[in-house]
Design a protein around this motif. Structure first.
Motif, mmCIF file in Angstrom:
data_model
loop_
_atom_site.group_PDB
_atom_site.id
_atom_site.type_symbol
_atom_site.label_atom_id
_atom_site.label_comp_id
_atom_site.label_asym_id
_atom_site.label_seq_id
_atom_site.Cartn_x
_atom_site.Cartn_y
_atom_site.Cartn_z
ATOM 1 N N TYR A 96 63.718 -57.287 -73.352
ATOM 2 C CA TYR A 96 65.171 -57.415 -73.353
ATOM 3 C C TYR A 96 65.803 -56.704 -72.155
ATOM 4 C CZ TYR A 96 64.563 -59.113 -78.103
ATOM 5 O OH TYR A 96 64.175 -59.843 -79.192
ATOM 6 N N GLN A 97 65.038 -55.861 -71.510
ATOM 7 C CA GLN A 97 65.551 -55.115 -70.366
ATOM 8 C C GLN A 97 66.101 -56.046 -69.282
ATOM 9 O OE1 GLN A 97 63.613 -52.156 -66.991
ATOM 10 N NE2 GLN A 97 62.787 -52.124 -69.049
ATOM 11 N N GLU A 98 65.493 -57.215 -69.130
ATOM 12 C CA GLU A 98 65.905 -58.136 -68.075
ATOM 13 C C GLU A 98 67.314 -58.691 -68.302
ATOM 14 O OE1 GLU A 98 63.877 -62.205 -69.907
ATOM 15 O OE2 GLU A 98 62.719 -60.897 -68.581
ATOM 16 N N LEU A 99 67.837 -58.515 -69.503
ATOM 17 C CA LEU A 99 69.200 -58.984 -69.778
ATOM 18 C C LEU A 99 70.250 -58.125 -69.073
ATOM 19 C CD1 LEU A 99 68.931 -59.688 -73.622
ATOM 20 C CD2 LEU A 99 69.185 -61.403 -71.814
ATOM 21 N N PHE A 100 69.882 -56.914 -68.694
ATOM 22 C CA PHE A 100 70.869 -55.976 -68.165
ATOM 23 C C PHE A 100 70.455 -55.474 -66.779
ATOM 24 C CE2 PHE A 100 71.405 -55.947 -72.735
ATOM 25 C CZ PHE A 100 72.785 -56.008 -72.880
ATOM 26 N N PRO A 101 70.540 -56.340 -65.767
ATOM 27 C CA PRO A 101 70.257 -55.893 -64.402
ATOM 28 C C PRO A 101 71.339 -54.930 -63.925
ATOM 29 C CG PRO A 101 71.184 -58.095 -64.385
ATOM 30 C CD PRO A 101 70.936 -57.749 -65.822
#
Length: 538
Positions: free
Chosen positions: A21-26
């Motif tokens: 899910y980290q990739e949702l918040f660049p």
């Protein structure tokens, strides 16, 4: 809750930051969220405080009233910005929770009869419990659904979208009152609606434009034109930050609160550069009617199942939205048919006839389209709307200042009380499992209908009304009905539950019963079931 500070004062549950899910918040999005929060959250908090002040006035006997009839919003010759060509046909819109990929795919695709809705509203609000897992899964589903790439696999079937033949993807964000507990900026919980809009727009706006389409959103629970101004400011800030022209983002607002029905024109005026329409959100409106007028003994609302669009104030409210919207060049969308298909042909026929009559009435009044909650009823609803839209229908003989205050016209029955209790137990059973809408008693019960049941039981109990059956509503009566309906629901659900799970089912329903009883009979009626998402647990 263990959190990690990502930078820019942005804290996030560590459990999820270590996942995909980290990739949702660049970094660019985190910076945008920080800026939006710092610019807009103080005003949001003031607006929420203003809601409390207004309710205090209503509790002392006042009622909502129409605003200045000589304002620019009412007297001016303005129109909303021209509606994009691809948004001019919205005869049937289907809606459901955004976090379940199979349901999203089914909403966007053709049903077994080959029928497809024009639009699908992927919902972060009433039909989705805002657990953080659900929220993040919803973002991923939106990002994949817009280009038609969302897939879902079972052991024996693959669900996938046809990018060349799918409903138009829309997103409904969460309301102004909701905080996302699990994301904080400088120690403050972020606005859930701001978060939903920003994440979805950031990740999908360019994909929409590559398809020559318009990023399209629904906004719920607006109560005042100043709240509409806040949302419009958010739209502008989003567009500027992502270097899109003002007006790129388009929105439909739900007119689903009693105060908002008195400010339809003023709300639309604030949104004129971004609005494509307003929607008659009938179920939340009934909840708001009860909540706003909860201390008014002369306006005790009737059984929830008896309040339909044929009630005079409900008809006037719908026609007011139609008249104002069409005079300003905006769509006026009809309400939700909440049926789920019955198990017998006879019941399905009865449901079909009711949906058909409801949608024909909406079309005859002048609505441009409507909502359904299940693909089974798409064709029935579509048959009622013969034209691409009805923007030319301006209801010249209808007075937009007709009476829209709810009336206490009955019935008030023990059967109505039992229905509310059954919904409470069944809904909370789903809620405990992170489910925000449940198919129960041949209806799709979501947070809006749970709120009606909760508020109605509270109102009847608060005023200790005497039902048409001659029985007075007391806490002991409500408790006894909860006990009765718990046993009935338990026996009903046992038939669809493996025998080795019966004990587990009993414990789950017992907890759901106790939770529902507590919130239905609390001394003070809370404004919403919840105003925060649940903190992530470890």
């Amino acid at each position: 809750m263990s959190t990690i500070n990502i930078g820019e004062g942005f804290s996030f549950p560590k459990k999820f930051w270590e996942s995909d899910y980290q990739e949702l918040f660049p970094p660019e999005l985190i910076k945008l969220l920080k800026n939006l929060h710092e610019r807009l959250n103080p005003e949001r908090l003031r607006l929420l405080e203003a809601r409390k002040v207004r309710q205090e006035h209503y509790d002392r006997g006042e009622v909502p009233e129409f605003l200045d009839r000589n304002s620019e919003a009412v007297k001016g010759s303005w129109k909303v910005a021209p509606i994009p060509r691809e948004l001019l046909c919205r005869r049937v819109e289907i809606t459901g929770p955004v976090n379940v990929p199979k349901m999203v795919i089914n909403m966007l695709s053709r049903n077994e009869k080959g029928e497809r809705a024009d639009m699908a509203m992927l919902d972060f609000e009433d039909s989705m419990k805002p657990s953080f897992q659900n929220v993040l899964d919803g973002y991923k589903n939106v990002i994949l659904a817009v280009p038609g790439k969302l897939t879902y696999f079972t052991e024996d079937k693959k669900y996938q979208l046809n990018p060349n033949d799918m409903a138009y993807v829309m997103v409904r964000c969460r309301g102004l009152h909701l905080n996302e507990t699990n994301i904080k900026i400088n120690g403050e919980e972020i606005s859930a609606g701001l978060l939903d809009l920003a994440v979805c727009f950031f990740h999908t706006a360019r994909q929409y434009r590559l398809q020559n389409k318009t990023p399209k959103y629904y906004v719920p629970k607006c109560e005042h034109y100043l709240e509409a101004r806040w949302w419009n400011n958010l739209f502008v800030e989003l567009e500027r930050a992502t270097k899109f022209p003002i007006g790129t983002l388009r929105a439909t607002f739900l007119i689903e609160t009693l105060p908002a029905t008195f400010q339809v024109e003023e709300i639309l005026y604030e949104l004129r550069d971004h609005a494509v329409g307003l929607n008659v959100g009938r179920w939340d409106k009934i909840f708001s009617d009860i909540k706003v007028l909860r201390n008014h003994p002369e306006r005790i609302m009737a059984d929830r199942s008896s309040i339909n669009m044929e009630r005079s104030w409900m008809e006037n409210y719908a026609k007011r939205v139609i008249k104002i919207c069409h005079s300003r060049g905006a769509f006026a969308m009809g309400g939700m048919s909440a049926f789920t298909p019955g198990k017998s042909p006879e019941l399905r026929l009865e449901q079909t006839q009711k949906v058909s009559a409801d949608k024909k009435r909406e079309a005859d009044w002048g609505h441009d389209g409507c909502w359904v909650s299940h693909p089974y009823f798409i064709g029935v609803a579509m048959n009622a709307f013969k034209n691409e839209n009805q923007l030319k229908e301006t209801l010249p003989d209808f007075d937009k200042y007709s009476d829209i205050l709810p009336r206490s016209e009955g019935p008030h029955t023990i059967g109505g009380l039992r229905t509310n209790v059954r919904v409470g137990i069944a809904y909370m059973h789903g809620w405990m499992k992170d489910i925000g809408c449940v198919a129960f008693d041949n209806l799709m019960e979501d947070l809006a209908t749970l709120e009606i049941s909760r508020a109605q039981v509270w109102q009847w109990l608060h005023h200790q009304i005497t039902l048409d059956d001659g029985v007075q509503v007391t806490k002991s009566l409500v408790a006894s009905i909860f006990a009765d309906e718990f046993q009935k629901i338990l026996e009903e659900m046992k038939h669809e539950t493996p025998e080795n799970r019966h004990r587990e089912l009993f414990v789950e329903l017992e907890e759901a019963r106790d939770m529902a009883l507590r919130i239905f009979t609390q001394d003070e009626l809370s404004d919403f079931l919840t105003t925060t998402s649940e903190p992530v647990e470890y």
